[in-house]
Motif scaffolding. Sequence first.
Motif, PDB file in Angstrom:
ATOM      1  N   LEU A 146       0.848  -1.200   0.000  1.00  0.00           N
ATOM      2  CA  LEU A 146       0.000   0.000   0.000  1.00  0.00           C
ATOM      3  C   LEU A 146       0.878   1.243   0.000  1.00  0.00           C
ATOM      4  O   LEU A 146       0.626   2.186  -0.746  1.00  0.00           O
ATOM      5  CB  LEU A 146      -0.904   0.016   1.238  1.00  0.00           C
ATOM      6  CG  LEU A 146      -2.084  -0.958   1.244  1.00  0.00           C
ATOM      7  CD1 LEU A 146      -2.831  -0.882   2.569  1.00  0.00           C
ATOM      8  CD2 LEU A 146      -3.030  -0.662   0.089  1.00  0.00           C
ATOM      9  N   GLY A 147       1.916   1.214   0.834  1.00  0.00           N
ATOM     10  CA  GLY A 147       2.838   2.348   0.928  1.00  0.00           C
ATOM     11  C   GLY A 147       3.456   2.665  -0.422  1.00  0.00           C
ATOM     12  O   GLY A 147       3.486   3.819  -0.850  1.00  0.00           O
ATOM     13  N   ARG A 148       3.902   1.613  -1.109  1.00  0.00           N
ATOM     14  CA  ARG A 148       4.542   1.815  -2.421  1.00  0.00           C
ATOM     15  C   ARG A 148       3.604   2.484  -3.411  1.00  0.00           C
ATOM     16  O   ARG A 148       4.010   3.329  -4.197  1.00  0.00           O
ATOM     17  CB  ARG A 148       4.968   0.471  -3.005  1.00  0.00           C
ATOM     18  CG  ARG A 148       6.210  -0.079  -2.363  1.00  0.00           C
ATOM     19  CD  ARG A 148       6.693  -1.256  -3.169  1.00  0.00           C
ATOM     20  NE  ARG A 148       7.748  -1.968  -2.460  1.00  0.00           N
ATOM     21  CZ  ARG A 148       8.219  -3.142  -2.852  1.00  0.00           C
ATOM     22  NH1 ARG A 148       7.722  -3.731  -3.928  1.00  0.00           N
ATOM     23  NH2 ARG A 148       9.181  -3.731  -2.187  1.00  0.00           N
ATOM     24  N   ILE A 149       2.345   2.062  -3.400  1.00  0.00           N
ATOM     25  CA  ILE A 149       1.395   2.610  -4.371  1.00  0.00           C
ATOM     26  C   ILE A 149       0.925   3.998  -3.963  1.00  0.00           C
ATOM     27  O   ILE A 149       0.835   4.907  -4.784  1.00  0.00           O
ATOM     28  CB  ILE A 149       0.169   1.666  -4.510  1.00  0.00           C
ATOM     29  CG1 ILE A 149       0.589   0.319  -5.090  1.00  0.00           C
ATOM     30  CG2 ILE A 149      -0.915   2.301  -5.376  1.00  0.00           C
ATOM     31  CD1 ILE A 149       0.975   0.336  -6.551  1.00  0.00           C
ATOM     32  N   LEU A 150       0.653   4.164  -2.666  1.00  0.00           N
ATOM     33  CA  LEU A 150      -0.018   5.391  -2.237  1.00  0.00           C
ATOM     34  C   LEU A 150       0.935   6.521  -1.897  1.00  0.00           C
ATOM     35  O   LEU A 150       0.504   7.657  -1.706  1.00  0.00           O
ATOM     36  CB  LEU A 150      -0.920   5.092  -1.028  1.00  0.00           C
ATOM     37  CG  LEU A 150      -2.072   4.117  -1.319  1.00  0.00           C
ATOM     38  CD1 LEU A 150      -2.861   3.836  -0.050  1.00  0.00           C
ATOM     39  CD2 LEU A 150      -2.993   4.662  -2.400  1.00  0.00           C
ATOM     40  N   GLU A 151       2.219   6.217  -1.833  1.00  0.00           N
ATOM     41  CA  GLU A 151       3.240   7.192  -1.456  1.00  0.00           C
ATOM     42  C   GLU A 151       3.054   8.540  -2.135  1.00  0.00           C
ATOM     43  O   GLU A 151       2.987   9.565  -1.485  1.00  0.00           O
ATOM     44  CB  GLU A 151       4.611   6.636  -1.816  1.00  0.00           C
ATOM     45  CG  GLU A 151       5.717   7.084  -0.911  1.00  0.00           C
ATOM     46  CD  GLU A 151       6.964   6.237  -1.176  1.00  0.00           C
ATOM     47  OE1 GLU A 151       7.760   6.038  -0.254  1.00  0.00           O
ATOM     48  OE2 GLU A 151       7.116   5.762  -2.333  1.00  0.00           O
ATOM     49  N   GLY A 152       2.975   8.508  -3.441  1.00  0.00           N
ATOM     50  CA  GLY A 152       2.915   9.768  -4.181  1.00  0.00           C
ATOM     51  C   GLY A 152       1.498  10.287  -4.355  1.00  0.00           C
ATOM     52  O   GLY A 152       1.259  11.129  -5.216  1.00  0.00           O
ATOM     53  N   ARG A 153       0.545   9.776  -3.565  1.00  0.00           N
ATOM     54  CA  ARG A 153      -0.870  10.131  -3.745  1.00  0.00           C
ATOM     55  C   ARG A 153      -1.244  10.109  -5.228  1.00  0.00           C
ATOM     56  O   ARG A 153      -1.609  11.139  -5.814  1.00  0.00           O
ATOM     57  CB  ARG A 153      -1.187  11.527  -3.174  1.00  0.00           C
ATOM     58  CG  ARG A 153      -0.896  11.703  -1.711  1.00  0.00           C
ATOM     59  CD  ARG A 153      -1.833  10.944  -0.802  1.00  0.00           C
ATOM     60  NE  ARG A 153      -3.155  11.555  -0.662  1.00  0.00           N
ATOM     61  CZ  ARG A 153      -4.131  11.024   0.083  1.00  0.00           C
ATOM     62  NH1 ARG A 153      -3.911   9.886   0.721  1.00  0.00           N
ATOM     63  NH2 ARG A 153      -5.297  11.611   0.181  1.00  0.00           N
ATOM     64  N   PRO A 154      -1.106   8.963  -5.871  1.00  0.00           N
ATOM     65  CA  PRO A 154      -1.387   8.898  -7.312  1.00  0.00           C
ATOM     66  C   PRO A 154      -2.878   9.040  -7.564  1.00  0.00           C
ATOM     67  O   PRO A 154      -3.680   8.922  -6.638  1.00  0.00           O
ATOM     68  CB  PRO A 154      -0.940   7.482  -7.678  1.00  0.00           C
ATOM     69  CG  PRO A 154      -1.201   6.693  -6.430  1.00  0.00           C
ATOM     70  CD  PRO A 154      -0.930   7.624  -5.287  1.00  0.00           C
ATOM     71  N   ARG A 155      -3.225   9.270  -8.801  1.00  0.00           N
ATOM     72  CA  ARG A 155      -4.647   9.277  -9.173  1.00  0.00           C
ATOM     73  C   ARG A 155      -5.083   7.836  -9.323  1.00  0.00           C
ATOM     74  O   ARG A 155      -4.667   7.154 -10.241  1.00  0.00           O
ATOM     75  CB  ARG A 155      -4.834  10.029 -10.485  1.00  0.00           C
ATOM     76  CG  ARG A 155      -4.899  11.522 -10.296  1.00  0.00           C
ATOM     77  CD  ARG A 155      -5.445  12.183 -11.536  1.00  0.00           C
ATOM     78  NE  ARG A 155      -6.779  11.682 -11.888  1.00  0.00           N
ATOM     79  CZ  ARG A 155      -7.482  12.173 -12.897  1.00  0.00           C
ATOM     80  NH1 ARG A 155      -6.985  13.130 -13.637  1.00  0.00           N
ATOM     81  NH2 ARG A 155      -8.679  11.700 -13.172  1.00  0.00           N
TER      82      ARG A 155
END
Lengths: 230, 248
Positions: A146-155
């Motif tokens: 989750l951290g890897r995906i959500l880190e940059g607050r992606p769309r």
Amino acid sequence: MRAEPTGTTGLPGRLIAVEGLDGSGKSTQIRLLHQWLEGLGLKVFFSEWNSSVLVKDATRRGKKRHLLTPTTFSLIHATDFADRYERQILPMLRAGSIVLCDRYIYTAFARDGVRGCDPGWLRRLYGFARHPDITFYFRLPLQVSLGRILEGRPRLKYFEAGMDLGLSPDIYQSFRLFQGGVMEQYDRMADEFGLTVMDATRTIHRQQEITRRIVAERIDLARYRLRRRR
Amino acid sequence: MNVKRCFGQPPAGVDPEKLQGALIVVEGPDSSGRSTQIELLARWLGERGYAVEQVGLKRSRLVAPSLEQAQEGNVLSPRTMTLFYATDFYDQLENRIVPALKAGYVVLADRYIYTLIARSTVRGADPDWLRSLYSMAIVPDAVFLLRVSAPRLVERTLTQRASLDYWESGMDLGLSRDWYESFMIYQRRLRAVFAGLQDEYDFQVINGNRSARTIQRDLRFRVEALLGRLFGGEHLAEGDDDGQATGV
């Protein structure tokens, strides 16, 4: 109980799939595996989940308008898969290639299972597809992926985040809950289908070493050399 | 008694017990007069005060355009085609049939899973796989199969459209290069599959060789009986209370 391993027996090719959550690093691993096998001069073919042109249209239409129910979401992906399976994967296996799949039917079992589709129905739906010779499940603690995906607050996309399930009005929270459900499904399938579980917390390099070793052990790679012209 | 159920597990999020209304299916090959009969039934039901919803195959917003396109190019494998049709079917089931039944409508379906199963069976699909695929469909309250003899069918097709349809002639199966011959073989095979389905799914066979008017009278008689059975208690009770006939 372990599912009947229909395997690729009878077909000259071999099928290898990678599965895992978004952010598990599975695409990186299969890309590296692909490079290695090509470097060895083997007949190898790479197939991605969700890549056939014809079905893309319908999927896009459905996703854009949020028209899809769990059932139609599942079926439209099954349609896409069937198209790719019969047009690419199966012919390649028959022609004696090593076929690499970034995601396979287990992705559908996991996602559609979380969406409430009946597990038995899903397994019969995909009953025409052979189980791979090796399926690597790149497993990472939920918080890490989750951290890897959500880190940059992606769309995040609507369906990708499981927003259709109404788990939470917040798309990031919905994504977390959805991924948690998907992971539970994968963990259950590891036993059911005998997936090869890979510790995805290791370095990329180390994981790739292990992946290559397993492939070399389980598949007689020498048989898949491209014929050299003299 | 009006209790709905699915053939197998219901689709995620659908509770068959919450459904009322009536689901009536009319099956039959193209040019069997199916659409005409459904039109007439719909009008008649409307006049009698029933809210009617009409559904058919390949009408969903979701995949219909892609299906048309794919059919023109004739590029999909039978399995892909089957799944495309199944997607279309469930889209309509969940977005149109289920809401209409919930609201107590009479849903008239211009063909249903049976045509889809028959077409795919003729094209070599595994029967168990097909039945599982469509197992989430709602069991109709009645299925009417319009049966028309093959020579009559080809005659009607040719007078109505002046040419045979590629798919309805089974040209994709490579049965014959001759369209007429292919049409005859294909329709014969479909008929054989339907004969099997007829017992399995309890169809009411309607002789489609008669005049449109006679067929319609036959259908109305049967639909009337069905609606009486489904909604009967209600109607009788109302009729008894205020002495008025309802729904006429």
